[in-house]
Write a protein that holds these residues in place. Structure first.
Motif, mmCIF file in Angstrom:
data_model
loop_
_atom_site.group_PDB
_atom_site.id
_atom_site.type_symbol
_atom_site.label_atom_id
_atom_site.label_comp_id
_atom_site.label_asym_id
_atom_site.label_seq_id
_atom_site.Cartn_x
_atom_site.Cartn_y
_atom_site.Cartn_z
ATOM 1 N N LYS A 1 -17.271 -47.342 -50.970
ATOM 2 C CA LYS A 1 -16.896 -45.989 -50.552
ATOM 3 C C LYS A 1 -18.117 -45.072 -50.616
ATOM 4 C CE LYS A 1 -12.077 -46.140 -52.139
ATOM 5 N NZ LYS A 1 -11.083 -45.521 -53.053
ATOM 6 N N MET A 2 -18.403 -44.415 -49.505
ATOM 7 C CA MET A 2 -19.530 -43.501 -49.420
ATOM 8 C C MET A 2 -19.012 -42.083 -49.191
ATOM 9 S SD MET A 2 -22.096 -45.513 -49.814
ATOM 10 C CE MET A 2 -23.423 -44.410 -49.356
ATOM 11 N N LEU A 3 -19.510 -41.162 -49.990
ATOM 12 C CA LEU A 3 -19.116 -39.762 -49.886
ATOM 13 C C LEU A 3 -20.163 -39.016 -49.059
ATOM 14 C CD1 LEU A 3 -17.230 -37.460 -50.832
ATOM 15 C CD2 LEU A 3 -18.576 -37.329 -52.928
ATOM 16 N N HIS A 4 -19.717 -38.344 -47.986
ATOM 17 C CA HIS A 4 -20.636 -37.681 -47.060
ATOM 18 C C HIS A 4 -20.166 -36.260 -46.759
ATOM 19 C CE1 HIS A 4 -22.946 -41.259 -46.047
ATOM 20 N NE2 HIS A 4 -21.838 -41.909 -45.794
ATOM 21 N N LYS A 5 -21.097 -35.427 -46.337
ATOM 22 C CA LYS A 5 -20.719 -34.135 -45.772
ATOM 23 C C LYS A 5 -19.953 -34.390 -44.479
ATOM 24 C CE LYS A 5 -25.392 -33.791 -43.872
ATOM 25 N NZ LYS A 5 -26.684 -33.102 -43.930
ATOM 26 N N SER A 6 -19.014 -33.535 -44.168
ATOM 27 C CA SER A 6 -18.132 -33.763 -43.018
ATOM 28 C C SER A 6 -18.884 -33.731 -41.698
ATOM 29 C CB SER A 6 -17.005 -32.726 -42.995
ATOM 30 O OG SER A 6 -17.542 -31.418 -42.933
ATOM 31 N N SER A 7 -20.037 -33.063 -41.678
ATOM 32 C CA SER A 7 -20.792 -32.937 -40.427
ATOM 33 C C SER A 7 -21.730 -34.107 -40.173
ATOM 34 C CB SER A 7 -21.609 -31.638 -40.452
ATOM 35 O OG SER A 7 -22.544 -31.658 -41.521
ATOM 36 N N ARG A 8 -21.769 -35.087 -41.059
ATOM 37 C CA ARG A 8 -22.721 -36.180 -40.888
ATOM 38 C C ARG A 8 -22.454 -36.938 -39.593
ATOM 39 N NH1 ARG A 8 -23.934 -41.691 -41.906
ATOM 40 N NH2 ARG A 8 -25.983 -41.969 -42.858
ATOM 41 N N ASP A 9 -23.509 -37.149 -38.820
ATOM 42 C CA ASP A 9 -23.426 -37.846 -37.541
ATOM 43 C C ASP A 9 -24.497 -38.931 -37.535
ATOM 44 O OD1 ASP A 9 -23.693 -38.713 -34.897
ATOM 45 O OD2 ASP A 9 -23.348 -36.737 -34.046
ATOM 46 N N PHE A 10 -24.069 -40.191 -37.516
ATOM 47 C CA PHE A 10 -25.004 -41.308 -37.588
ATOM 48 C C PHE A 10 -26.041 -41.258 -36.482
ATOM 49 C CE2 PHE A 10 -25.992 -45.735 -36.221
ATOM 50 C CZ PHE A 10 -26.761 -46.109 -37.314
ATOM 51 N N PHE A 11 -25.618 -40.877 -35.277
ATOM 52 C CA PHE A 11 -26.550 -40.882 -34.148
ATOM 53 C C PHE A 11 -27.579 -39.759 -34.286
ATOM 54 C CE2 PHE A 11 -22.672 -42.928 -32.634
ATOM 55 C CZ PHE A 11 -23.206 -44.165 -32.294
ATOM 56 N N LYS A 12 -27.177 -38.664 -34.904
ATOM 57 C CA LYS A 12 -28.135 -37.602 -35.178
ATOM 58 C C LYS A 12 -29.141 -38.050 -36.233
ATOM 59 C CE LYS A 12 -28.507 -32.736 -36.508
ATOM 60 N NZ LYS A 12 -27.764 -31.525 -36.943
ATOM 61 N N VAL A 13 -28.651 -38.780 -37.242
ATOM 62 C CA VAL A 13 -29.546 -39.327 -38.266
ATOM 63 C C VAL A 13 -30.580 -40.252 -37.622
ATOM 64 C CG1 VAL A 13 -29.687 -40.806 -40.310
ATOM 65 C CG2 VAL A 13 -27.850 -39.124 -40.127
ATOM 66 N N LEU A 14 -30.104 -41.137 -36.736
ATOM 67 C CA LEU A 14 -31.031 -42.035 -36.034
ATOM 68 C C LEU A 14 -32.074 -41.250 -35.262
ATOM 69 C CD1 LEU A 14 -28.915 -44.924 -34.471
ATOM 70 C CD2 LEU A 14 -30.471 -45.040 -36.409
ATOM 71 N N SER A 15 -31.627 -40.256 -34.540
ATOM 72 C CA SER A 15 -32.534 -39.467 -33.720
ATOM 73 C C SER A 15 -33.601 -38.795 -34.569
ATOM 74 C CB SER A 15 -31.737 -38.418 -32.938
ATOM 75 O OG SER A 15 -32.587 -37.632 -32.139
ATOM 76 N N GLU A 16 -33.189 -38.277 -35.749
ATOM 77 C CA GLU A 16 -34.144 -37.599 -36.616
ATOM 78 C C GLU A 16 -35.089 -38.577 -37.291
ATOM 79 O OE1 GLU A 16 -31.690 -35.454 -39.314
ATOM 80 O OE2 GLU A 16 -31.251 -33.829 -37.884
ATOM 81 N N LYS A 17 -34.551 -39.670 -37.821
ATOM 82 C CA LYS A 17 -35.371 -40.606 -38.581
ATOM 83 C C LYS A 17 -36.304 -41.413 -37.687
ATOM 84 C CE LYS A 17 -33.244 -39.360 -42.316
ATOM 85 N NZ LYS A 17 -33.895 -38.452 -43.280
ATOM 86 N N LEU A 18 -35.819 -41.807 -36.512
ATOM 87 C CA LEU A 18 -36.625 -42.638 -35.618
ATOM 88 C C LEU A 18 -37.352 -41.822 -34.563
ATOM 89 C CD1 LEU A 18 -34.179 -45.646 -35.128
ATOM 90 C CD2 LEU A 18 -35.980 -45.349 -36.835
ATOM 91 N N ARG A 19 -37.153 -40.496 -34.600
ATOM 92 C CA ARG A 19 -37.824 -39.581 -33.675
ATOM 93 C C ARG A 19 -37.555 -39.926 -32.206
ATOM 94 N NH1 ARG A 19 -43.712 -38.627 -36.723
ATOM 95 N NH2 ARG A 19 -42.811 -37.894 -38.690
ATOM 96 N N TRP A 20 -36.301 -40.240 -31.943
ATOM 97 C CA TRP A 20 -35.925 -40.527 -30.568
ATOM 98 C C TRP A 20 -36.015 -39.252 -29.738
ATOM 99 C CZ3 TRP A 20 -30.885 -43.869 -31.336
ATOM 100 C CH2 TRP A 20 -31.267 -45.140 -31.765
ATOM 101 N N GLY A 21 -36.496 -39.398 -28.543
ATOM 102 C CA GLY A 21 -36.541 -38.284 -27.607
ATOM 103 C C GLY A 21 -37.748 -37.380 -27.780
ATOM 104 N N GLU A 22 -38.590 -37.646 -28.797
ATOM 105 C CA GLU A 22 -39.778 -36.806 -28.962
ATOM 106 C C GLU A 22 -40.853 -37.197 -27.945
ATOM 107 O OE1 GLU A 22 -41.368 -36.657 -32.847
ATOM 108 O OE2 GLU A 22 -39.584 -35.782 -33.757
ATOM 109 N N LEU A 23 -41.570 -36.227 -27.470
ATOM 110 C CA LEU A 23 -42.684 -36.497 -26.564
ATOM 111 C C LEU A 23 -43.917 -36.865 -27.371
ATOM 112 C CD1 LEU A 23 -42.273 -33.521 -24.057
ATOM 113 C CD2 LEU A 23 -41.545 -35.895 -23.739
ATOM 114 N N SER A 24 -44.662 -37.864 -26.901
ATOM 115 C CA SER A 24 -45.870 -38.280 -27.606
ATOM 116 C C SER A 24 -47.008 -37.302 -27.329
ATOM 117 C CB SER A 24 -46.269 -39.687 -27.169
ATOM 118 O OG SER A 24 -46.454 -39.733 -25.782
#
Length: 290
Positions: free
Chosen positions: A267-290
């Motif tokens: 069981k994992m306790l999270h804030k209600s707004s947590r969005d896995f795809f947003k986490v991916l985008s932030e951590k992996l820097r998806w969509g950033e221009l080089s």
């Protein structure tokens, strides 16, 4: 969100247990800030004994802690959280991860977000979701894994040969540096570094990813979690089994490792707004221009 399987809310929020990242006495100030924030809301805080000893506080044993609190708080990074989840698994307690590390795919709450999270917690604005857990066994010795189970060559001068069965049927023979069996939660860990796929964390599936395979035809594969998987090491070969990067077992020649999904979930306790795809985008820097 699809696949979002939330547990019912906590019955009460009166006591929490805190576990700090090991060998980090500098976390004393962080702990005192966390303690003060919860105490302001009349929530008692109990510290695990090894964490307490590290920062000169009083604490109780981990088992006593789990029997006394409503949920656990892991303070550190993903590695700290992995250890807490595995140790707390049998107690069926939700775990909240406060991220003091750099990447934090699992520990999504920062210290800056904690005051608001506590306020949200008290008005039931949070979520508890379930994560698949691996049950493994080697010659009757059982263990559990949250992220991954790695079969690695013991002798760095030779390749590792591993025969794989799924539901007792011959499946494949791997030849290379090793093999990763990952849960979806662990798909963003070693599995990702080895070229395996990212899998949505609430999916129930095994990801099998070869490490530096001798043949390029050996590719990662995702299989349903209701299969039982067995790995055998043939003659003249030995492997090291690494569980979540924290536990180690030897697999001797002709030995076998069996893996299946646990009937229980973490069981994992999270804030209600947590969005896995947003986490991916932030951590992996998806969509950033080089």
């Amino acid at each position: 969100m699809r696949l979002e399987k939330n547990y019912k809310k906590l019955e009460k929020i009166e006591k929490i247990g805190i576990v700090l990242r090991p060998e980090s006495p500098e976390l004393k100030d962080v702990y005192e800030k966390i303690e003060a924030l919860f105490l302001q809301k009349n929530i008692a805080v109990i510290l695990e004994d090894s964490s307490a000893l590290m920062i000169g506080k009083q604490g109780i044993s981990f088992d006593s802690l789990c029997n006394s609190v409503d949920f656990l708080v892991s303070v550190g990074g993903d590695g700290t959280l992995l250890g807490v989840v595995r140790r707390a698994f049998k107690y069926d307690l939700p775990v909240l991860g406060i991220n003091l590390g750099t990447l934090g795919f699992l520990t999504d709450l920062s210290m800056e977000e904690l005051p608001k999270f506590i306020d949200d917690l008290l008005v039931n604005d949070y979520k508890i979701n379930s994560r698949m857990i691996i049950e493994g066994s080697i010659k009757g010795k059982k263990f559990i894994s949250f992220n991954d189970v790695v079969l690695s060559r013991k002798d760095l001068s030779t390749m590792l040969k591993v025969r794989a069965k799924i539901d007792n049927n011959e499946f494949n023979t791997y030849f290379g540096d090793g093999l990763i069996v990952s849960t979806p939660s662990g798909s963003t860990a070693y599995n990702l570094s080895a070229g395996g796929p990212i899998v949505y964390p609430l999916t129930e599936a095994f990801i099998i990813t070869p490490i530096a395979p001798h043949s390029l035809t050996q590719r990662p594969i995702v299989v349903p979690a209701d299969f039982e998987i067995e790995f055998n090491v043939p003659n003249n070969s030995e492997a090291v089994i690494i569980v979540d990067g924290q536990e180690f077992y030897d697999l001797k020649e002709n030995g076998s490792l069996k893996i299946k999904i646990s009937t229980k979930k973490a069981k994992m306790l999270h804030k209600s707004s947590r969005d896995f795809f947003k986490v991916l985008s932030e951590k992996l820097r998806w969509g950033e221009l080089s």
